[in-house]
Design a protein around this motif. Structure first.
Motif, PDB file in Angstrom:
ATOM      1  N   ALA A  31      15.052  -7.057   7.471  1.00 13.17           N
ATOM      2  CA  ALA A  31      16.507  -6.582   7.410  1.00 13.17           C
ATOM      3  C   ALA A  31      17.311  -7.816   6.228  1.00 13.17           C
ATOM      4  O   ALA A  31      18.080  -6.968   5.491  1.00 13.17           O
ATOM      5  CB  ALA A  31      17.287  -6.991   8.717  1.00 13.17           C
ATOM      6  N   LEU A  32      16.810  -8.680   6.227  1.00 16.54           N
ATOM      7  CA  LEU A  32      17.484  -9.659   5.091  1.00 16.54           C
ATOM      8  C   LEU A  32      16.766  -9.149   3.766  1.00 16.54           C
ATOM      9  O   LEU A  32      17.475  -9.203   2.725  1.00 16.54           O
ATOM     10  CB  LEU A  32      16.857 -10.966   5.357  1.00 16.54           C
ATOM     11  N   GLN A  33      15.645  -8.705   3.777  1.00 18.27           N
ATOM     12  CA  GLN A  33      15.251  -8.031   2.331  1.00 18.27           C
ATOM     13  C   GLN A  33      15.734  -7.051   2.000  1.00 18.27           C
ATOM     14  O   GLN A  33      16.342  -6.887   0.748  1.00 18.27           O
ATOM     15  CB  GLN A  33      13.705  -7.948   2.423  1.00 18.27           C
ATOM     16  N   SER A  34      16.143  -6.185   2.788  1.00 15.26           N
ATOM     17  CA  SER A  34      16.927  -4.952   2.588  1.00 15.26           C
ATOM     18  C   SER A  34      18.242  -5.136   2.042  1.00 15.26           C
ATOM     19  O   SER A  34      18.738  -4.703   1.152  1.00 15.26           O
ATOM     20  CB  SER A  34      16.799  -4.119   3.922  1.00 15.26           C
ATOM     21  N   VAL A  35      19.103  -5.934   2.725  1.00 15.54           N
ATOM     22  CA  VAL A  35      20.476  -6.111   2.495  1.00 15.54           C
ATOM     23  C   VAL A  35      20.370  -6.985   1.183  1.00 15.54           C
ATOM     24  O   VAL A  35      21.361  -6.870   0.572  1.00 15.54           O
ATOM     25  CB  VAL A  35      21.270  -6.730   3.694  1.00 15.54           C
ATOM     26  N   GLY A  36      19.539  -7.841   1.265  1.00 13.66           N
ATOM     27  CA  GLY A  36      19.566  -8.679  -0.193  1.00 13.66           C
ATOM     28  C   GLY A  36      19.187  -7.743  -1.561  1.00 13.66           C
ATOM     29  O   GLY A  36      19.827  -7.989  -2.416  1.00 13.66           O
ATOM     30  N   ARG A  37      18.200  -6.990  -1.218  1.00 18.00           N
ATOM     31  CA  ARG A  37      17.975  -6.130  -2.309  1.00 18.00           C
ATOM     32  C   ARG A  37      19.174  -5.229  -2.875  1.00 18.00           C
ATOM     33  O   ARG A  37      19.610  -5.261  -3.959  1.00 18.00           O
ATOM     34  CB  ARG A  37      16.711  -5.107  -2.184  1.00 18.00           C
ATOM     35  N   TYR A  38      19.912  -4.616  -1.803  1.00 17.17           N
ATOM     36  CA  TYR A  38      20.960  -3.708  -2.246  1.00 17.17           C
ATOM     37  C   TYR A  38      22.312  -4.577  -2.470  1.00 17.17           C
ATOM     38  O   TYR A  38      23.139  -4.074  -3.146  1.00 17.17           O
ATOM     39  CB  TYR A  38      21.002  -2.998  -1.032  1.00 17.17           C
ATOM     40  N   TYR A  78      16.409   3.214   4.868  1.00 24.07           N
ATOM     41  CA  TYR A  78      15.154   3.208   4.232  1.00 24.07           C
ATOM     42  C   TYR A  78      14.294   2.279   4.149  1.00 24.07           C
ATOM     43  O   TYR A  78      13.240   1.990   4.540  1.00 24.07           O
ATOM     44  CB  TYR A  78      14.983   4.265   3.346  1.00 24.07           C
ATOM     45  N   TYR A  79      14.979   1.079   3.506  1.00 23.98           N
ATOM     46  CA  TYR A  79      14.334  -0.146   2.875  1.00 23.98           C
ATOM     47  C   TYR A  79      14.004  -0.900   4.168  1.00 23.98           C
ATOM     48  O   TYR A  79      12.938  -1.616   4.214  1.00 23.98           O
ATOM     49  CB  TYR A  79      14.920  -0.700   1.964  1.00 23.98           C
ATOM     50  N   VAL A  80      14.947  -1.089   5.308  1.00 22.69           N
ATOM     51  CA  VAL A  80      14.596  -1.768   6.310  1.00 22.69           C
ATOM     52  C   VAL A  80      13.383  -1.036   7.045  1.00 22.69           C
ATOM     53  O   VAL A  80      12.670  -1.682   7.648  1.00 22.69           O
ATOM     54  CB  VAL A  80      16.019  -1.566   7.366  1.00 22.69           C
ATOM     55  N   CYS A  81      13.354   0.133   7.195  1.00 20.84           N
ATOM     56  CA  CYS A  81      11.911   0.678   7.813  1.00 20.84           C
ATOM     57  C   CYS A  81      10.754   0.683   6.923  1.00 20.84           C
ATOM     58  O   CYS A  81       9.728  -0.011   7.634  1.00 20.84           O
ATOM     59  CB  CYS A  81      12.150   2.379   8.076  1.00 20.84           C
ATOM     60  N   LEU A  82      10.751   0.496   5.826  1.00 22.93           N
ATOM     61  CA  LEU A  82       9.635   0.243   4.870  1.00 22.93           C
ATOM     62  C   LEU A  82       9.229  -1.112   4.759  1.00 22.93           C
ATOM     63  O   LEU A  82       8.138  -1.438   5.112  1.00 22.93           O
ATOM     64  CB  LEU A  82       9.877   1.013   3.499  1.00 22.93           C
ATOM     65  N   ALA A  83      10.215  -2.026   4.775  1.00 18.46           N
ATOM     66  CA  ALA A  83       9.918  -3.459   4.770  1.00 18.46           C
ATOM     67  C   ALA A  83       9.177  -3.853   6.077  1.00 18.46           C
ATOM     68  O   ALA A  83       8.149  -4.437   6.014  1.00 18.46           O
ATOM     69  CB  ALA A  83      11.063  -4.057   4.409  1.00 18.46           C
ATOM     70  N   SER A  84       9.781  -3.162   7.252  1.00 19.32           N
ATOM     71  CA  SER A  84       9.378  -3.636   8.494  1.00 19.32           C
ATOM     72  C   SER A  84       7.976  -2.982   8.716  1.00 19.32           C
ATOM     73  O   SER A  84       6.962  -3.518   9.129  1.00 19.32           O
ATOM     74  CB  SER A  84      10.095  -3.189   9.532  1.00 19.32           C
ATOM     75  N   ALA A  85       7.588  -1.807   8.060  1.00 21.60           N
ATOM     76  CA  ALA A  85       6.385  -1.198   8.396  1.00 21.60           C
ATOM     77  C   ALA A  85       5.225  -2.152   7.447  1.00 21.60           C
ATOM     78  O   ALA A  85       4.103  -2.156   7.811  1.00 21.60           O
ATOM     79  CB  ALA A  85       6.384   0.231   7.599  1.00 21.60           C
ATOM     80  N   ILE A  86       5.472  -2.390   6.306  1.00 19.56           N
ATOM     81  CA  ILE A  86       4.641  -3.330   5.618  1.00 19.56           C
ATOM     82  C   ILE A  86       4.254  -4.517   6.225  1.00 19.56           C
ATOM     83  O   ILE A  86       3.248  -4.823   6.040  1.00 19.56           O
ATOM     84  CB  ILE A  86       5.212  -3.419   4.042  1.00 19.56           C
TER      85      ILE A  86
END
Length: 323
Positions: A31-38, A78-86
């Motif tokens: 979640a931090l990666q997602s909000v950080g990117r955007y 989308y990116y929260v789900c993707l980063a978590s999946a990876i």
């Protein structure tokens, strides 16, 4: 057609980078990666918005609402789900599940936009769907076999990663269809301006999300050092790179492609993202993919090439044939 394809290729090369981020900072919450990117995307969009302020003033309240919806689903969720999946299942499996997007979007566009873009005959798409399914099966079996050799393999964690990857497919099937609708209905508007508008709309959502993640980590007693984690310079540099290249530039290139190509054809060209992501992931691992993974990649590419060769037929022609 060729210009649109080139823009889709550039978008794929940029978007492939998002699969690398979670592998470079695996100790950071998804979640931090997602909000950080955007958050980085939104901050980068601010000076660009000033330069493009005259075009942005022409957008209506409905346009800004649409940009907000697109960025909430197609970017943050989308990116929260993707980063978590990876983080749960690894980049190769997540990449291959995301690799179904070309055909998934083609099917969705076929059902939804046939009158505008033409109809793709289902019988001609069936072989492509089978090839894609076989490719995902190959990579899935390969990754599961690798997990079984690990002492502390967690199959439940792997399965959760697969489910999260499928959730990201749902998000990014919705996004290009709605995004293409806006671009096709506003042919006189600049795709670059629309990418910048989405970046500006992202900023308050990402900022609010960053604060929520911070509060959640504090409330749960997590000792993760905020605001930028244990490696602040690496995290900030990575988020800035993803915000510029994978978000703003990638979205701009995709918008250019979407304005030039039918949605069903443009959707199939997301295969460039899949191939770029797999290349980056295995390069980061420092090893060549095994035979079964390579077979899965080959089946995926073959399926998308097959689908891309299917030409849309206008509904008027189909109705004439039936008569």
């Amino acid at each position: 057609m060729w210009t649109g394809t080139l823009y889709a290729l550039c978008a794929g090369l940029m978007w492939g980078l998002v699969f690398v981020g979670p592998m470079l900072v695996p100790d950071y919450p998804a979640a931090l990666q997602s909000v950080g990117r955007y958050l980085a995307f939104g901050l980068i969009a601010l000076p660009l918005a000033w330069l493009d302020r005259h075009a942005l003033r022409q957008l209506s309240r409905a346009d800004w609402t649409e940009a907000l919806k697109l960025t909430a689903v197609g970017n943050l969720l989308y990116y929260v789900c993707l980063a978590s999946a990876i983080q749960h299942a690894g980049a190769p499996l997540s990449t291959m599940i995301i690799g179904t997007l070309p055909v998934v979007i083609a099917i969705a566009a076929n059902l939804r936009n046939a009158r505008r873009d033409g109809h793709l005959p289902w019988a001609r798409l069936a072989p492509a769907l089978l090839l894609i399914a076989a490719g995902i099966t190959c990579v899935n079996q390969s990754e599961l076999a690798a997990l079984r050799t690990q002492t502390h393999a967690d199959l439940a964690r792997y399965g959760m990663g697969a489910l999260l990857a499928f959730a990201s497919v749902v998000c990014w099937t919705w996004y290009p269809l709605r995004n293409a609708d806006w671009l096709r209905h506003h042919p006189g508007r600049s795709p670059r301006t629309w990418a910048t508008a989405q970046g500006v709309a992202t900023l308050p959502l990402a900022l609010g999300g960053y604060v929520l993640v911070w509060l959640y980590l504090h409330a749960t007693g997590n000792e993760f050092p905020m605001p930028f984690g244990p490696r602040p310079m690496a995290f900030i540099a990575l988020m800035a790179a993803l915000g510029l290249f994978a978000s703003w530039l990638g979205t701009t290139c995709w918008n250019e492609a979407s304005q030039r190509l039918p949605t069903a054809i443009a959707g199939q060209l997301i295969v460039f993202e899949t191939l770029a992501a797999l290349s980056y992931a295995f390069a980061l691992r420092g090893k060549f993919p095994n035979t079964q993974t390579m077979l899965g990649v080959a089946l995926l590419v073959a399926g998308v090439i097959w689908a891309a060769r299917v030409k849309p037929v206008s509904l008027e022609c189909l109705e004439a044939e039936r008569l």
